[in-house]
Design an enzyme around this catalytic site. Structure first.
Site, PDB file in Angstrom:
ATOM      1  N   GLN A  48       0.835  -1.202   0.000  1.00 57.79           N
ATOM      2  CA  GLN A  48       0.000   0.000   0.000  1.00 57.79           C
ATOM      3  C   GLN A  48       0.869   1.252   0.000  1.00 57.79           C
ATOM      4  O   GLN A  48       0.403   2.333  -0.326  1.00 57.79           O
ATOM      5  CB  GLN A  48      -0.908   0.006   1.237  1.00 57.79           C
ATOM      6  CG  GLN A  48      -2.032  -1.012   1.162  1.00 57.79           C
ATOM      7  CD  GLN A  48      -2.954  -0.994   2.371  1.00 57.79           C
ATOM      8  OE1 GLN A  48      -3.129  -1.999   3.018  1.00 57.79           O
ATOM      9  NE2 GLN A  48      -3.562   0.139   2.669  1.00 57.79           N
TER      10      GLN A  48
ATOM     11  N   ARG B 184      -9.484  -0.384   7.108  1.00 61.92           N
ATOM     12  CA  ARG B 184     -10.420   0.505   6.428  1.00 61.92           C
ATOM     13  C   ARG B 184     -10.854   1.661   7.329  1.00 61.92           C
ATOM     14  O   ARG B 184     -12.044   1.942   7.497  1.00 61.92           O
ATOM     15  CB  ARG B 184     -11.641  -0.247   5.925  1.00 61.92           C
ATOM     16  CG  ARG B 184     -12.306   0.529   4.789  1.00 61.92           C
ATOM     17  CD  ARG B 184     -13.457  -0.216   4.194  1.00 61.92           C
ATOM     18  NE  ARG B 184     -13.965   0.543   3.057  1.00 61.92           N
ATOM     19  CZ  ARG B 184     -14.307   0.000   1.913  1.00 61.92           C
ATOM     20  NH1 ARG B 184     -14.227  -1.289   1.735  1.00 61.92           N
ATOM     21  NH2 ARG B 184     -14.763   0.737   0.931  1.00 61.92           N
ATOM     22  N   CYS B 185      -9.863   2.311   7.923  1.00 62.63           N
ATOM     23  CA  CYS B 185     -10.177   3.510   8.696  1.00 62.63           C
ATOM     24  C   CYS B 185      -8.888   4.263   8.868  1.00 62.63           C
ATOM     25  O   CYS B 185      -7.828   3.758   8.588  1.00 62.63           O
ATOM     26  CB  CYS B 185     -10.731   3.161  10.073  1.00 62.63           C
ATOM     27  SG  CYS B 185      -9.544   2.363  11.145  1.00 62.63           S
TER      28      CYS B 185
ATOM     29  N   GLU C  67     -13.297   5.182   3.923  1.00 65.59           N
ATOM     30  CA  GLU C  67     -13.299   4.501   5.206  1.00 65.59           C
ATOM     31  C   GLU C  67     -14.456   4.895   6.103  1.00 65.59           C
ATOM     32  O   GLU C  67     -14.745   4.230   7.091  1.00 65.59           O
ATOM     33  CB  GLU C  67     -11.955   4.760   5.875  1.00 65.59           C
ATOM     34  CG  GLU C  67     -10.847   4.224   4.974  1.00 65.59           C
ATOM     35  CD  GLU C  67      -9.449   4.579   5.409  1.00 65.59           C
ATOM     36  OE1 GLU C  67      -9.295   5.636   6.029  1.00 65.59           O
ATOM     37  OE2 GLU C  67      -8.534   3.795   5.133  1.00 65.59           O
TER      38      GLU C  67
END
Lengths: 288, 806
Positions: free
Chosen positions: B237, B384-385, B760
């Site tokens: 990522q 996902r945050c 997110e």
């Protein structure tokens, strides 16, 4: 997730398949749909040296009427059971149960023979076969024999199959016209084994339950025939009190393993809930 | 095409710029199975690596015998800690300032820990040989309960640092203690509680879960001995950070390391950090002189790579009887596993947990976080945050419901009474953040009106009465959640990773024909950057998005950036994109003025061209300008039309939203069914509404999975329970509820295009909405707080504890 080494065999006839199985009683495994065995091999929980693929044995496939019953070849897929119009008419619970196994992809490969012969307590067909009083045809080096589904399951993954024996077909008695049926399965998601499931076959006459068979999936090391629970309904009115008593008796014979589906007491209670719901639905479907 | 007669609307539409529901350009290859992932890569002579892993949660390694594995034909090497030690690679730094064993030496600290790395000519041989490695262990007592980590007599896990009293984030008070992080005003918060009319206190736990991307972590390393160059393809990522870390670790100069992140099948925070598999593949390639591929399987991914959450939040709110909050106090016990491998900005060991005051005007607050080691896999990533923001949002949103219950107030009404008001922005929170913009009351009211909130409450009351009369076993819950995110790490004044400031970048080059190549320092893992960055460029410089190719992930070609996680791409790289476009536009204006023979102050930008002010028929399109830029630039101006921007944002962005979940629960089985889910998101300027909707759908599905079933659980001796899809809840289309999406638009005042980021938000806001619905359904039976995950048996058990199972 990579299986260990094994030799692969693809017999073309039943005789050849039986001979291969007999030749490798301890280190061979027959492969049908592969949806239980192959994952076990990938986890190296199953490490057969000889994998005997039954896919090319035509005699093991198909459904036919024989005498007062039905004969289903061991490698008949769940998808084939679902789409067979005669079976859907005669034994609709078979279709209802098959539709609750995994997902369409798995049902296209998974077979009834593999499902019942593996002895996995999570499989749905074993309890149903007990409920339907099916008989399994087994072939080995010394010829063939028949074992009742109700006598077949001895423990988790332990069955009446002798080493080297192959399950070739299942015979199911033709159920009475107007019977009621239901397979109730509680599961966490598509593809999961049952938290608890119950199969019910019954007949009604004069506002009473006249015959009844109840069996349970995945609440003990083997599928369970809930004979005591079924007996409690015979001669009774098909009403909530009858169902509750049967559920209570069914709960009493469970010995579930605690797992991600829930602790043992919950899964026992769910077996009861499934029995109650299956009885209610079977009654609603039966001709009075 | 007639460039004069075309309407402005048609010209605008042709660009497919901001606000356009442009179809995802990535999907052309993805939907045809033509994506190119790490595991698709096949290089001549490539070898395969596989790990032998620990079966124990905690054990001393007495000996490792690799002789049988080495004897397998096709095995080229077996690496152990003893092989890595002379290279000083047996340990590696984590992003959180700790160290992690690449291969276990004296001790294993979690089940699944890497012990030996087998390198063979194919995957099957590597797996067979890994099985033949013999390790002698002495089993040690495992520590799995974080609440027991700092107890006297607790087994000491990290013998390598047991005497270190100073950690990366201050004093350590126990050998299993990592850090204490404190923020806020202790004294005024204590006073607020002392004087409070009403207080609540609850331990709110957020269980250990896993990001579980569909594609697991994997890499291919290829070392060229002749050139002394290392190329690593991987599921990264943050590829640039990986290269910098690789250079520091290996001593290979950074320019001789090429890191390439090809298509990535989901990241969700799982692919930010550096894993032993990457390091071992690199070492194995250097040792063997051949490319080495490492691909983990699902069980390895779920049990050994970075988990998320495992936060245990003791939460207290002080309030007046009238329902005005006066103070917030939270103590977090954070289970970080065996090594502190969180992927937070370095100065933030608990991430941005201090967003825990949420959307409410708390006059004072105080937070402490204790991080501890346990015999579990390392991680603690932002699934996902933004960093620890889901934990914070869950904490405050659950606590507000508990307070509402205690006050006898409707949870939506309590929120309305305490929201930060529109005129308070920019708002300085009690825990130190400056919220950029928001209009919470409008969003909440729109949500309540759309779902018919009052009617739902009336229906719920009627159902509760029917339940009490014994007419039904079904109960109904309405979950309200109003979240504020903090994303876009981040301003260099706040954020760095290992000293690398968290800016991001864009490099945009207009070719002579007007076609564009744009490269960013971020890396899409499914977020559709190729589609959306092109839309920003289209609107900024008037070249159709279809004429823009966006590239990311290759450190040789892309400008340096910190990667994609924490919803940072839009706040940082999209901002850099707009800024680079504006540099190009300034030069284009000079060229247009030259071509139109007017002063540059006399031309103005108009959709896809510069025109002479007041004379719309006199213009030059961007295509004309591009050609001129290369072939006939104005005297004194150098040829070419390109720009680079490195953007260090002045502030974070603060997306927010109002979510409402309506749920029916069958108490006989504990099965919960989501009847309706409404999600209103305000992410500022909306770049591509279709992609926003898709992001919200995906994030809500993950939130649903977390709240209703996901858990990475351990038994008392440290065995991972259920690290496969048999047990780890990944909902299929059948289980997934239908999502309703909606929006308001409150642009970010400091972002060049006003965008805030959205990927997110649905995970952050979704989890409390589901959990509040479950709790709300059982509240009338006396429930105050039921811990997640809310799978059927736990709901059934909760109802049983409340006396509702007969």
């Amino acid at each position: 997730m990579i299986p260990g080494p094994f030799a692969y065999h693809r017999p073309r006839s039943l005789a050849e398949a039986v001979a291969l199985c007999a030749a490798h009683p301890d280190d061979g495994r027959p492969l049908a749909g592969g949806h239980s065995l192959v994952p076990m091999m990938k986890l190296r929980l199953a490490t057969p040296d000889h994998l005997i693929d039954l896919g090319a044995v035509a005699e093991l496939k198909g459904v036919r009427r024989e005498g007062n019953g039905w004969v289903i070849g061991a490698t008949t897929t769940q998808a084939a059971l679902i789409t067979d119009p005669n079976l859907a008419q005669a034994i609709p619970i078979l279709r209802e149960t098959a539709q609750q196994i995994a997902d369409p992809q798995v049902r296209s490969c998974g077979t009834i023979g593999g499902n019942v012969a593996n002895g996995d307590p999570g499989n749905d067909m074993p309890a149903l076969m007990m409920c339907l009083d099916a008989t399994f045809r087994l072939a080995g080096a010394n010829g063939t024999r028949e074992v009742k589904a109700r006598d077949f399951y001895q423990g988790a993954y332990v069955t009446a199959l002798e080493p080297g024996e192959l399950l070739t077909a299942i015979t199911i008695p033709h159920p009475p016209a107007g019977h009621g049926y239901a397979y109730e399965k509680l599961k966490r998601k598509i593809g999961d084994y049952a938290t608890a499931a119950a199969a019910v076959m019954l007949t009604l006459a004069g506002g009473r339950i006249t015959t009844c068979a109840i069996s349970l999936t995945n609440v003990a090391p083997t599928p369970l025939l809930a004979a005591d629970a079924a007996a409690a309904t015979i001669g009774q009115k098909p009403e909530e009190a009858t169902f509750a008593e049967a559920a209570h008796r069914a709960e009493a014979i469970t010995e579930p393993t605690p797992d991600g589906r829930g602790p043992a007491d919950y899964r026992t209670k769910m077996a009861g809930v499934m029995v109650r719901r299956a009885l209610a639905r079977a009654v609603a479907r039966a001709s009075a | 095409m007639n460039e004069i007669s075309e309407t402005r609307e048609a010209r605008e539409a042709r660009l497919q710029g901001l606000g356009c529901k442009r179809k995802r350009v990535e999907d052309i290859r993805f939907t045809q199975g033509k994506g190119s992932y790490v595991d698709d890569l096949k290089l001549p002579g490539m070898l395969f690596g596989d790990f032998h892993r620990s079966p124990y949660g905690h054990a001393r390694v007495k000996s490792i015998d690799t002789s049988k594995a080495k004897a397998v034909p096709g095995v080229l090497a077996v690496l152990t800690a003893a092989d890595l030690k002379p290279l000083k690679l047996d340990w590696m730094p984590t992003l959180a300032g700790d160290v992690q064993a690449v291969l276990a030496g004296d001790k294993v600290l979690f089940q699944g820990q890497e012990i030996a790395f087998v390198v063979a000519t194919d995957r099957y041989i590597a797996a067979d040989a890994a099985d033949l490695i013999e390790v002698e262990y002495e089993e040690l007592p495992a520590l799995v309960d974080p609440f027991k980590a700092m107890a006297e007599g607790a087994p000491i896990l990290r013998e390598d640092i047991k005497d270190k009293t100073e950690g990366a984030h201050g004093k350590r008070k126990h050998p299993n203690h990592i850090f204490t992080w404190e923020i806020g005003d202790h004294e005024t918060t204590d006073l607020a509680f002392r004087d409070a009319e009403v207080t609540i206190k609850e331990l709110i736990s957020y269980q250990r879960v896993h990001p579980c991307p569909l594609e697991t972590c994997q890499s291919v390393a290829s070392f060229d001995k002749i050139k002394g160059e290392l190329t690593v393809w991987g599921t990264f990522q943050a590829p640039h950070v990986v290269r910098t870390v690789a250079a520091i670790l290996s001593g290979i100069p950074e320019h001789k390391i090429h890191v390439i992140a090809p298509d990535i099948g989901g990241g969700f925070g799982n692919k930010v950090g550096v894993y032993p598999g990457y390091v071992c593949a690199i070492v194995a390639s250097i040792v063997t002189g051949r490319p080495v591929k490492w691909v983990e399987d699902r069980i390895e991914n779920l049990s050994a790579t970075a988990f998320a959450r495992d936060y245990h939040m003791t939460t207290e709110i002080a309030a007046t009887k009238a329902g005005k909050v006066t103070g917030l106090r939270v103590h977090v016990l954070a289970d970080h596993g065996a090594f502190d491998a969180c992927a937070d900005p370095s100065k933030w060991p608990a991430g941005f947990f201090n967003i825990v005051t949420g959307s409410y005007d708390f006059p004072t607050a105080h937070v402490t976080v204790d991080g501890v080691y346990t015999n579990k896999a390392p991680g603690g990533v932002a699934y996902r945050c933004s960093f620890r923001v889901t934990e914070a949002a869950y904490c405050i949103e659950r606590a507000m419901d508990i307070l509402a219950q205690k006050l006898g107030l409707d949870p939506a009404e309590l929120r309305m009474r305490n929201f930060i008001r529109r005129e308070q922005f920019p708002y300085h929170s009690a825990l130190g953040w400056e919220y950029d913009s928001g209009d919470y009351h409008t969003a909440m009211q729109k949500a309540l009106d759309t779902v018919g909130y009052q009617a739902l409450r009336a229906e719920q009351r009627a159902k509760q009465e029917a339940f009490r009369r014994g007419e039904t076993r079904e109960v109904m819950g309405i979950g309200v959640s109003f979240f504020t995110e903090i994303v876009g790490a981040g301003p260099s004044k706040n954020c760095d990773i290992l000293g690398i400031a968290m800016f991001d970048s864009a490099e945009i080059r207009i070719h002579p024909t007007g076609a564009v190549i744009a490269r960013m320092g971020t890396k899409s893992q499914g977020q559709s950057h190729e589609t959306t960055y092109a839309q920003i460029i289209a609107s900024e410089i008037g070249i159709p998005a279809d004429d823009v190719m966006v590239e990311e992930g290759n450190t040789d070609t892309a400008p340096y950036g910190l990667g994609t996680y924490g919803s940072r791409s839009t706040p940082t790289a999209a901002a850099a994109t707009a800024m680079a476009c504006r540099k190009i536009k300034a030069k284009a204006q000079m060229i247009a003025a030259h071509l139109l023979e007017v002063h540059h102050d006399d031309v103005e930008f108009d959709i896809d061209r510069f025109r002479v002010k007041g004379m719309p028929e006199r213009f030059k399109t961007m295509k004309d300008i591009a050609w001129t830029a290369y072939n006939a630039p104005p005297p004194g101006l150098e040829p070419g039309l390109e720009a680079v921007s490195y953007y260090d944002p002045p502030n974070m962005t603060y997306p927010f939203g109002a979510y409402i979940c309506v749920m029916d629960i069958d108490l006989d089985t504990g099965v919960a069914k989501v009847r309706r889910f409404y999600a209103l998101d305000d992410c500022g300027t909306r770049i591509n509404p279709m992609i926003i909707e898709g992001q919200v759908h995906g994030g809500l599905t993950e939130a649903f999975a977390i709240a209703m079933g996901q858990e990475i659980a351990y038994d008392e001796i440290g065995n991972v329970k259920g690290a496969s899809f048999m047990d780890f809840f990944l909902p299929t289309a059948v289980e997934t509820p239908k999502w309703e999406t909606d929006f308001t638009v409150t642009p970010s005042p400091h972002h060049p295009i006003g965008a805030k980021g959205v990927g997110e938000s649905p995970n952050v806001g979704g989890v409390p909405a589901f959990s509040n619905a479950v709790n709300d359904a059982l509240a009338f039976l006396g429930a105050t707080h039921i811990q997640m995950p809310h799978d059927a048996w736990r709901i059934w058990k909760a109802a049983e504890a409340l006396g509702a199972q007969g």
